[in-house]
Motif scaffolding. Structure first.
Motif, short mmCIF file in Angstrom:
data_model
loop_
_atom_site.label_atom_id
_atom_site.label_comp_id
_atom_site.label_asym_id
_atom_site.label_seq_id
_atom_site.Cartn_x
_atom_site.Cartn_y
_atom_site.Cartn_z
N ILE A 77 -16.06 -3.42 -2.40
CA ILE A 77 -15.12 -4.54 -2.54
C ILE A 77 -15.42 -5.62 -1.49
O ILE A 77 -15.47 -6.82 -1.80
CB ILE A 77 -13.67 -4.04 -2.37
N ARG A 130 0.85 -1.19 0.00
CA ARG A 130 0.00 0.00 0.00
C ARG A 130 0.89 1.25 0.00
O ARG A 130 1.98 1.25 0.59
CB ARG A 130 -0.86 -0.02 1.26
N TYR A 135 -15.98 7.21 -1.93
CA TYR A 135 -16.91 6.08 -1.95
C TYR A 135 -17.97 6.21 -0.87
O TYR A 135 -18.67 5.25 -0.55
CB TYR A 135 -16.14 4.75 -1.82
N GLU A 162 -4.47 8.10 -3.95
CA GLU A 162 -4.85 7.27 -2.80
C GLU A 162 -4.99 8.08 -1.51
O GLU A 162 -5.60 7.61 -0.56
CB GLU A 162 -3.76 6.20 -2.61
N ASN A 214 -6.43 3.96 -7.14
CA ASN A 214 -7.67 4.49 -6.59
C ASN A 214 -8.68 4.74 -7.70
O ASN A 214 -9.35 3.81 -8.12
CB ASN A 214 -7.44 5.72 -5.71
N GLY A 266 -13.88 -2.00 -6.78
CA GLY A 266 -15.22 -1.49 -6.48
C GLY A 266 -15.30 -0.58 -5.28
O GLY A 266 -16.38 -0.39 -4.73
N GLY A 267 -14.16 -0.01 -4.84
CA GLY A 267 -14.20 0.94 -3.72
C GLY A 267 -14.83 0.31 -2.48
O GLY A 267 -14.45 -0.79 -2.08
N ASP A 298 -8.20 8.24 0.37
CA ASP A 298 -8.69 7.16 1.23
C ASP A 298 -8.45 7.44 2.72
O ASP A 298 -8.95 6.73 3.59
CB ASP A 298 -8.05 5.81 0.84
N GLU A 342 -11.07 2.02 -9.73
CA GLU A 342 -10.96 1.13 -10.72
C GLU A 342 -9.63 0.59 -10.59
O GLU A 342 -8.74 1.10 -10.98
CB GLU A 342 -11.39 1.75 -11.94
N THR A 343 -9.04 0.01 -9.54
CA THR A 343 -8.53 -1.14 -8.90
C THR A 343 -8.73 -2.34 -9.82
O THR A 343 -9.67 -2.36 -10.60
CB THR A 343 -9.33 -1.33 -7.60
N SER A 367 -7.77 0.97 3.44
CA SER A 367 -8.24 0.42 2.16
C SER A 367 -9.42 -0.51 2.40
O SER A 367 -9.64 -0.98 3.52
CB SER A 367 -7.11 -0.36 1.50
N SER A 368 -10.16 -0.79 1.34
CA SER A 368 -11.21 -1.83 1.40
C SER A 368 -10.79 -3.06 0.60
O SER A 368 -11.55 -4.03 0.52
CB SER A 368 -12.51 -1.30 0.81
N MET A 369 -9.61 -3.02 -0.02
CA MET A 369 -9.24 -4.13 -0.91
C MET A 369 -9.15 -5.44 -0.12
O MET A 369 -8.55 -5.49 0.94
CB MET A 369 -7.93 -3.81 -1.62
O1 DON Z 1 -8.08 0.95 -1.42
C1 DON Z 1 -9.26 1.18 -1.61
O2 DON Z 1 -10.14 0.71 -0.91
C2 DON Z 1 -9.68 2.04 -2.80
N1 DON Z 1 -8.61 2.95 -3.15
C3 DON Z 1 -10.07 1.14 -3.94
C4 DON Z 1 -10.56 1.90 -5.15
C5 DON Z 1 -11.35 1.08 -6.09
O3 DON Z 1 -11.63 -0.06 -5.88
C6 DON Z 1 -11.82 1.77 -7.32
N2 DON Z 1 -12.27 0.81 -8.29
N3 DON Z 1 -13.30 0.49 -8.65
#
Ligand code: DON
Length: 579
Positions: free
Chosen positions: A487, A114, A444, A430, A411, A483-484, A433, A390-391, A462-464
């Protein structure tokens, strides 16, 4: 961690192997006969599987593994290829998380690459004089960027767990950047949607528009000479080139010209971390998912713990009763996220409490099966005291017993929209976030608290949620998604579709999804949930918000010796392929 590569065989061993292969093929045949009747057909193969959001990343990673590389080699190759062929999310200017499971040693590790806040970052840097958060500053300026982690993270994964050299792993990406590739319709559409943002900076215009200023269209060839030169420098001199060599100098010069904060010291000081993933259980399966600075692992385990109290299979897939329980669980988890989650290198996060079965049962007991609890009546709860202490996403499995689940991002689509002049790659945004101000939502709509305030060197929350599920010690499923804020809930549904509803991986990925994040108090719902179900949810007091497709959950499974790929139909360039 010890990795067992495919053995070189001879004589007696080869005969035994032939026999085993024949039995294995019988097994696989019986399995595929069953799968033939399914509505959504997963990709199937005998030795391994890749699912990613881009055909070229999938094909090239698959070929590398079919030639003897392992799943980590494939993951690193795919990471660099995506940085070239899918620059809206694939990157070297961003960061992410990679989970690696080796079923031979029973290890599951998480590589945290990250981004970090630069040393000059301050808690109020995105607030104006009146103390109001200014979202344009945290999204579209040079100050929006954290120190990128991708190059260090991928190099660490390769060094520790792969078999290729960095130069070998980067060769396909360099070739694609140099020679170019044919623009698919989705690529042209993405550039078109973001054209205002991409024309705001001269360095970005030079990369994403033709020399005469016109747009790229499907079928055109897209070349990136500056990016090819950057990747070549990294391949020749190693990852330190990105952090202390010419590439770092180009990035820092870009910052200095535009009031950005990242310095040579910030770049040189960046370190990826190997972390222990969050571990939970769900109906006899082991769930491993990303630990902080991602909130994903904590909350997927917390939601599964809540849902385990009910017989979800009997309630039925996407029935009103099941969706009600899911939405109510989601609300409670996201309320806790807003208060407790942040970078554990800086703040104490009650990880054991949040993921305790007893705490989940306490939260489940507050759910009324007939009525939605208004989000205003829900707040961050009081996790069980700490007991003892858009990860873009792709998933890969191989027949060495390795499974990889990787999510990385800049991000937004195209990050901050700013290309480092002369280096050819996009900078992340980023920093958005972090909580720009306690209680202020990010892009988001996620509310963050003190735990996620900006501090120098800290990683933004993060939400990843790269996730690996094991059963009886064996790798079963790798999944995750972009998906922000969505996810965590998207990943949850893929896991539930497999474990609760017995779906094959393609059906599990394709099925319509829902999402609730506490605030706003509404269930976002994809097309495909029946109007009768929506009526019933509304009768329970839920507000329903129809939404566009959510996520792109590229997933792989290993079942009865067969490798299965579920690629998300929500992305036209998605592909799963095996060998
Ligand atoms: O780390 C995160 O949670 C966000 N920066 C992710 C962003 C994201 O998924 C955008 N894509 N659809």
């Amino acid at each position: 961690m010890v990795f067992h590569l495919r053995p070189v065989t001879s004589g007696l061993m080869a005969t035994a192997l032939l026999l085993m292969t024949a039995l294995h093929a019988l097994d696989a045949h019986a399995q595929s006969a069953i799968l033939e009747g399914e509505r959504f057909h997963p990709e199937q193969a005998s030795h391994g599987m890749v699912a990613s959001s881009h055909t070229l990343a999938t094909d090239i990673a698959r070929d590398v593994m079919a030639d003897g590389g392992n799943a980590v080699d494939g993951a690193v190759v795919a990471g660099f290829v995506l940085a070239v062929v899918q620059p809206r999310s694939g990157n070297i200017g961003g960061g992410g998380f990679m989970l690696i499971s080796d079923e031979n040693s029973d290890d599951v590790v998480a590589i945290d690459y990250r981004e970090t806040a630069p040393a000059a970052a301050t808690e109020t840097m995105f607030q104006n004089e009146a103390g109001n958060a200014v979202s344009d500053w945290s999204r579209y300026t040079h100050r929006a960027s954290g120190v990128p982690g991708t190059v260090a993270g991928l190099a660490l994964a390769l060094d520790a767990y792969g078999t290729l050299s960095l130069a070998e792993a980067m060769e396909p990406a360099i070739r694609l950047a140099e020679d170019g590739f044919k623009v698919p319709p989705r690529f042209a559409a993405g550039l078109d949607e973001a054209r205002d943002r991409l024309s705001a900076w001269e360095s970005t215009r030079q990369v994403f528009f033709k020399e005469d200023g016109s747009r790229y269209r499907a079928g055109d060839t897209f070349r990136q000479p500056d990016l090819a030169a950057t990747l070549t420098r990294i391949a020749e001199h190693g990852p330190r080139e990105f952090y202390a060599g010419k590439t770092a100098e180009l990035l820092v010069a870009e910052m200095e010209r535009n009031d950005g904060l990242i310095t040579m010291d910030d770049m040189a000081g960046y370190e990826p971390q190997i972390r222990e993933p969050i571990h939970g259980t769900y109906r006899g399966h082991d769930i491993y998912a990303m630990s902080p600075p991602s909130s994903g692992g904590v909350h997927i385990v917390q939601m599964l713990n809540m849902l385990e109290n009910d017989d979800i299979a009997a309630l039925g897939h996407n029935s009103a009763s099941t969706l009600h329980l899911m939405a109510e669980s989601m609300k409670r988890a996201y309320a806790d996220r807003s208060k407790f989650l942040g970078d554990t290198d800086f703040v104490d996060v009650p990880l054991s409490g949040l993921t305790a079965k007893a705490y989940a049962t306490h939260l489940r007991d507050q759910i009324d099966p007939q009525h939605a609890t208004p989000s205003d009546d829900i707040g961050p709860d009081d996790p069980w005291p700490y007991e003892s202490g858009e990860t873009t996403h792709y998933s890969i499995a191989d027949d060495n017993g390795l499974m990889v689940s990787n999510t990385y991002t800049i991000n937004f689509s195209y990050g901050s929209g700013i290309v480092v002049d002369g280096a050819g790659f996009l900078l992340n945004n980023e920093m958005d976030d972090f909580s720009a101000k306690p209680g202020e939502p990010n892009a988001y709509g996620l509310i963050g608290g003190e735990a996620n305030k900006i501090e120098p060197g800290k990683r933004m929350l993060s939400s990843m949620t790269p996730t690996i599920v094991k059963r009886d010690g064996k790798n079963l499923l790798a999944t995750g998604t972009p998906g922000g804020s969505r996810i965590i809930t998207t990943t949850l549904q893929v896991v539930m579709n497999v474990i609760d509803h017995g779906m094959n991986i393609q059906s599990a990925v394709s099925a319509p999804r829902i999402h609730h994040q506490w605030l706003p108090d509404e269930i976002a719902i994809e097309a495909g949930i029946s109007p009768d179900t929506i009526d019933r949810l509304e009768a329970k007091g839920h507000r329903i918000e129809p939404t566009r497709a959510m996520g792109a959950a590229q997933s792989v499974m290993v079942d009865a010796g067969l490798f299965l790929g579920g690629t998300d139909p929500r992305r036209s360039t998605s592909k799963a392929a095996g060998w």
